[in-house]
Design a protein around this motif. Sequence first.
Motif, mmCIF file in Angstrom:
data_model
loop_
_atom_site.group_PDB
_atom_site.id
_atom_site.type_symbol
_atom_site.label_atom_id
_atom_site.label_comp_id
_atom_site.label_asym_id
_atom_site.label_seq_id
_atom_site.Cartn_x
_atom_site.Cartn_y
_atom_site.Cartn_z
ATOM 1 N N ARG A 1 -31.529 -4.182 -2.428
ATOM 2 C CA ARG A 1 -32.419 -4.879 -3.366
ATOM 3 C C ARG A 1 -33.285 -5.908 -2.630
ATOM 4 O O ARG A 1 -34.485 -5.999 -2.864
ATOM 5 C CB ARG A 1 -31.603 -5.557 -4.471
ATOM 6 C CG ARG A 1 -32.449 -6.226 -5.535
ATOM 7 C CD ARG A 1 -31.624 -6.875 -6.640
ATOM 8 N NE ARG A 1 -30.738 -7.892 -6.130
ATOM 9 C CZ ARG A 1 -29.423 -7.786 -6.034
ATOM 10 N NH1 ARG A 1 -28.806 -6.686 -6.431
ATOM 11 N NH2 ARG A 1 -28.703 -8.779 -5.554
ATOM 12 N N LEU B 1 -33.084 4.521 -6.163
ATOM 13 C CA LEU B 1 -33.997 4.343 -7.292
ATOM 14 C C LEU B 1 -34.525 5.688 -7.785
ATOM 15 O O LEU B 1 -34.596 5.927 -9.000
ATOM 16 C CB LEU B 1 -35.165 3.434 -6.916
ATOM 17 C CG LEU B 1 -34.865 1.952 -6.876
ATOM 18 C CD1 LEU B 1 -36.075 1.180 -6.351
ATOM 19 C CD2 LEU B 1 -34.475 1.433 -8.249
ATOM 20 N N ILE C 1 -33.695 -1.756 -10.299
ATOM 21 C CA ILE C 1 -33.820 -2.511 -9.049
ATOM 22 C C ILE C 1 -32.730 -3.574 -8.972
ATOM 23 O O ILE C 1 -32.101 -3.750 -7.931
ATOM 24 C CB ILE C 1 -35.232 -3.129 -8.916
ATOM 25 C CG1 ILE C 1 -36.276 -2.026 -8.747
ATOM 26 C CG2 ILE C 1 -35.283 -4.104 -7.739
ATOM 27 C CD1 ILE C 1 -37.716 -2.498 -8.867
ATOM 28 N N ARG D 1 -35.111 -11.071 -8.895
ATOM 29 C CA ARG D 1 -35.408 -9.894 -8.072
ATOM 30 C C ARG D 1 -34.443 -9.794 -6.902
ATOM 31 O O ARG D 1 -34.178 -8.705 -6.391
ATOM 32 C CB ARG D 1 -36.843 -9.951 -7.544
ATOM 33 C CG ARG D 1 -37.869 -9.586 -8.589
ATOM 34 C CD ARG D 1 -39.180 -9.153 -7.985
ATOM 35 N NE ARG D 1 -39.721 -10.068 -7.021
ATOM 36 C CZ ARG D 1 -40.796 -10.830 -7.207
ATOM 37 N NH1 ARG D 1 -41.428 -10.800 -8.341
ATOM 38 N NH2 ARG D 1 -41.229 -11.611 -6.252
ATOM 39 N N ASN E 1 -37.319 -5.445 -2.394
ATOM 40 C CA ASN E 1 -38.210 -6.465 -2.949
ATOM 41 C C ASN E 1 -39.142 -7.048 -1.895
ATOM 42 O O ASN E 1 -40.336 -7.229 -2.140
ATOM 43 C CB ASN E 1 -37.408 -7.586 -3.605
ATOM 44 C CG ASN E 1 -36.886 -7.196 -4.964
ATOM 45 O OD1 ASN E 1 -37.581 -6.611 -5.760
ATOM 46 N ND2 ASN E 1 -35.636 -7.536 -5.222
#
Length: 186
Positions: free
Chosen positions: A136, A174, A128, A41, A140
């Motif tokens: 990112r 996004l 993502i 992630r 997250n």
Amino acid sequence: MQKMKIFSEKDLSERLKEGDRTAWKTVYERYSGQFFAVCLRYVADSEAAQDVLHDAFLKIFNSARKFTWNGNGSFKAWMTKIVLNSALEFLRKRKNADTFTDLENVEQIAEDEGKAEMIPAETLYEYIRQLPDGYRTIFNLFAIEGKSHKEIAALLGISEQTSASQYHRARMKLMAKINSYVKDNE
């Protein structure tokens, strides 16, 4: 075939504290997949994420004696925090000048959250992962980990405004990808 004993989280943490090597193996086998997903992630490159995971497990094993049991879930939470901090440390080390920039006058994002539900989860995760490191990381921490912009600012050594603006920029990127996906798949 020998039957493998299943240890509770508490038993596993205690055995790890004692330096039991079979506990090390069990911890790795039980949690490495979940923790690798955490690394991915934040660190988009799979090989680098694997390196971060390896470093995190070394930290877990080397600091196991410092862990204090606080009830079910506390051991996994403690390890997850180490993994997360390892990923953030990796990003700080590689950070270049434009990773976390102060942005003002952030454009507002149209609240079109429903479209994200029309995309397969794996595609959304890939979108993502494609975000720039700074976007990112903050996305997250805020959207997935549930941290406040104040907490993110303290973790990353940036201002709360920077955290908020980077989060909004990440959402804009996004949403553009999501809108494109929905348009292409209607």
